[in-house]
Design a protein around this motif. Structure first.
Motif, short mmCIF file in Angstrom:
data_model
loop_
_atom_site.label_atom_id
_atom_site.label_comp_id
_atom_site.label_asym_id
_atom_site.label_seq_id
_atom_site.Cartn_x
_atom_site.Cartn_y
_atom_site.Cartn_z
N GLN A 42 -1.73 4.77 -2.48
CA GLN A 42 -2.88 4.81 -1.57
C GLN A 42 -4.09 4.12 -2.19
O GLN A 42 -4.81 3.36 -1.53
CB GLN A 42 -3.22 6.25 -1.22
CG GLN A 42 -2.23 6.93 -0.28
CD GLN A 42 -2.53 8.41 -0.10
OE1 GLN A 42 -3.14 9.04 -0.96
NE2 GLN A 42 -2.08 8.98 1.01
N GLU A 46 -2.74 -1.79 -1.92
CA GLU A 46 -3.17 -3.01 -1.24
C GLU A 46 -3.43 -4.13 -2.24
O GLU A 46 -2.99 -5.27 -2.05
CB GLU A 46 -4.42 -2.75 -0.40
CG GLU A 46 -4.87 -3.93 0.43
CD GLU A 46 -6.03 -3.59 1.33
OE1 GLU A 46 -6.30 -4.38 2.27
OE2 GLU A 46 -6.69 -2.55 1.11
N CYS A 49 -0.15 -5.31 -3.93
CA CYS A 49 0.61 -6.20 -3.03
C CYS A 49 -0.02 -7.59 -3.00
O CYS A 49 0.70 -8.60 -3.04
CB CYS A 49 0.65 -5.62 -1.62
SG CYS A 49 1.77 -4.22 -1.42
N GLN A 102 5.00 -3.47 0.47
CA GLN A 102 4.10 -3.33 1.62
C GLN A 102 4.50 -2.13 2.49
O GLN A 102 3.63 -1.41 3.00
CB GLN A 102 4.11 -4.62 2.44
CG GLN A 102 3.43 -5.77 1.70
CD GLN A 102 3.61 -7.12 2.40
OE1 GLN A 102 4.58 -7.33 3.12
NE2 GLN A 102 2.67 -8.02 2.18
N GLU A 103 5.81 -1.90 2.63
CA GLU A 103 6.28 -0.73 3.39
C GLU A 103 5.86 0.56 2.69
O GLU A 103 5.43 1.52 3.35
CB GLU A 103 7.81 -0.78 3.52
CG GLU A 103 8.31 -1.79 4.53
CD GLU A 103 9.83 -1.83 4.58
OE1 GLU A 103 10.47 -0.95 3.96
OE2 GLU A 103 10.38 -2.74 5.22
N TYR A 105 3.31 0.98 0.78
CA TYR A 105 1.87 1.14 0.96
C TYR A 105 1.55 1.70 2.34
O TYR A 105 0.74 2.62 2.48
CB TYR A 105 1.15 -0.19 0.76
CG TYR A 105 -0.33 -0.13 1.06
CD1 TYR A 105 -1.19 0.60 0.24
CD2 TYR A 105 -0.87 -0.77 2.18
CE1 TYR A 105 -2.54 0.68 0.52
CE2 TYR A 105 -2.22 -0.71 2.46
CZ TYR A 105 -3.05 0.02 1.63
OH TYR A 105 -4.39 0.10 1.93
N ASP A 106 2.21 1.17 3.36
CA ASP A 106 2.00 1.66 4.73
C ASP A 106 2.38 3.13 4.85
O ASP A 106 1.68 3.92 5.49
CB ASP A 106 2.81 0.82 5.72
CG ASP A 106 2.29 -0.60 5.85
OD1 ASP A 106 1.12 -0.83 5.49
OD2 ASP A 106 3.05 -1.48 6.29
N MET A 107 3.51 3.50 4.23
CA MET A 107 3.96 4.89 4.29
C MET A 107 2.99 5.81 3.55
O MET A 107 2.71 6.92 4.01
CB MET A 107 5.36 5.00 3.67
CG MET A 107 6.46 4.38 4.52
SD MET A 107 8.07 4.38 3.69
CE MET A 107 8.36 6.15 3.54
N GLN A 109 -0.20 5.37 3.20
CA GLN A 109 -1.42 5.50 4.00
C GLN A 109 -1.24 6.54 5.10
O GLN A 109 -2.20 7.19 5.51
CB GLN A 109 -1.80 4.16 4.61
CG GLN A 109 -2.24 3.12 3.61
CD GLN A 109 -3.46 3.57 2.81
OE1 GLN A 109 -3.35 3.97 1.65
NE2 GLN A 109 -4.62 3.54 3.41
N LYS A 110 -0.01 6.71 5.55
CA LYS A 110 0.26 7.66 6.63
C LYS A 110 0.55 9.06 6.11
O LYS A 110 0.62 10.01 6.89
CB LYS A 110 1.45 7.18 7.47
CG LYS A 110 1.19 5.85 8.19
CD LYS A 110 2.45 5.36 8.87
CE LYS A 110 2.24 4.00 9.52
NZ LYS A 110 3.48 3.47 10.13
#
Length: 265
Positions: A42, A46, A49, A102-103, A105-107, A109-110
């Protein structure tokens, strides 16, 4: 004052309880490590990446330079489209790695923050369930498919601090053990000291390696900021290096460079 004598049986019982607690501690540390991994991603995902994407570009240009150099040394012309196709094939693993990062990182963040009370309650429930079903404590778990499934679900629910699921699984676990006629867990005292040492080594490995070691960065505002600055500096270095590589490639293709200086990270 009378002297208390600890019999071997009592000592074995105490050591076995220590073994149980170490197994539970190990799983708790694994959960904490997962939490640190999410927080780390988190905070820095970013930028990490972005840095890796620049690194990929540097690798691609270096491969292009190498391709051109090999062709020119053999007196052959450079086919731009063929070169692009060959290098893109070589770069696939890097692109896949970037996609995975990137996946993640997205996970991250959620990911929801777990309330402290729920986390403590989940830990309490897990301790009870581990002493019932942990495969290293209860041999029946590995022998019965349904118990194995229950244990796997317990571990997942614990890592998610899902108190409701753990409560339901505790009921199911006790019911299944009753069906199997398990009145009490037969404790295996064989090789106990060796098993304790093994778990202690596993615990030491967890707390001294990533992602658990991210704790040192995340729990210090000063270290968090310092690491963020390190990543920014790394990004600047990659940008400068990429520009240098691009210029070297352009000069080579124009036939103006008599010498190529190979740079390393």
């Amino acid at each position: 004052m009378s002297k208390v004598v600890i019999t071997p049986e009592i000592e074995d019982t105490q050591r076995y309880e220590e073994y149980e607690n170490l197994l539970i501690q190990k799983e708790q540390l694994i959960k904490e490590a997962t939490s640190y991994q999410i927080r780390y991603t988190q905070e820095f995902g970013e930028q990490i990446c972005a840095n890796f994407e620049l690194k990929i570009q540097c690798i691609k240009v270096k491969k292009s330079i190498g391709y051109c150099r090999r062709r020119m040394n053999r007196g052959l012309s450079v086919d731009a489209s063929k070169m692009e196709a060959e290098i893109e094939q070589e770069m696939k693993s890097y692109y896949m790695q970037l996609g995975t990062m990137q996946e993640e990182y997205d996970m991250a963040q959620k990911a929801e923050k777990i309330a402290h009370y729920e986390s403590l309650l989940a830990k309490r429930l897990y301790r009870r369930l581990a002493k019932l079903l942990h495969p290293d404590i209860n041999a029946m778990t590995e022998q019965d498919e349904e118990l194995t499934d229950l244990w796997n679900r317990i571990v997942i629910a614990y890592h998610q601090s899902d108190v409701s699921a753990l409560e339901e699984l505790e009921v199911l676990a006790k019911r299944k053990l009753e069906e199997l006629g398990a009145e009490g867990i037969e404790k295996d005292y064989s090789d106990l000291e060796e098993r304790i040492e093994q778990v202690e080594r596993q615990i030491n490995n967890i707390i001294t390696t990533e992602p658990y070691s991210y704790k040192e960065i995340l729990e210090s505002a000063e270290r968090t900021e310092a690491f963020r600055e390190t990543l920014k500096a790394e990004h600047d270095d990659f940008e400068n290096y990429l520009e240098t590589l691009k210029r070297a490639l352009e000069e080579m293709l124009r036939g103006e460079a008599s010498k190529i200086v190979w740079l390393t990270n």
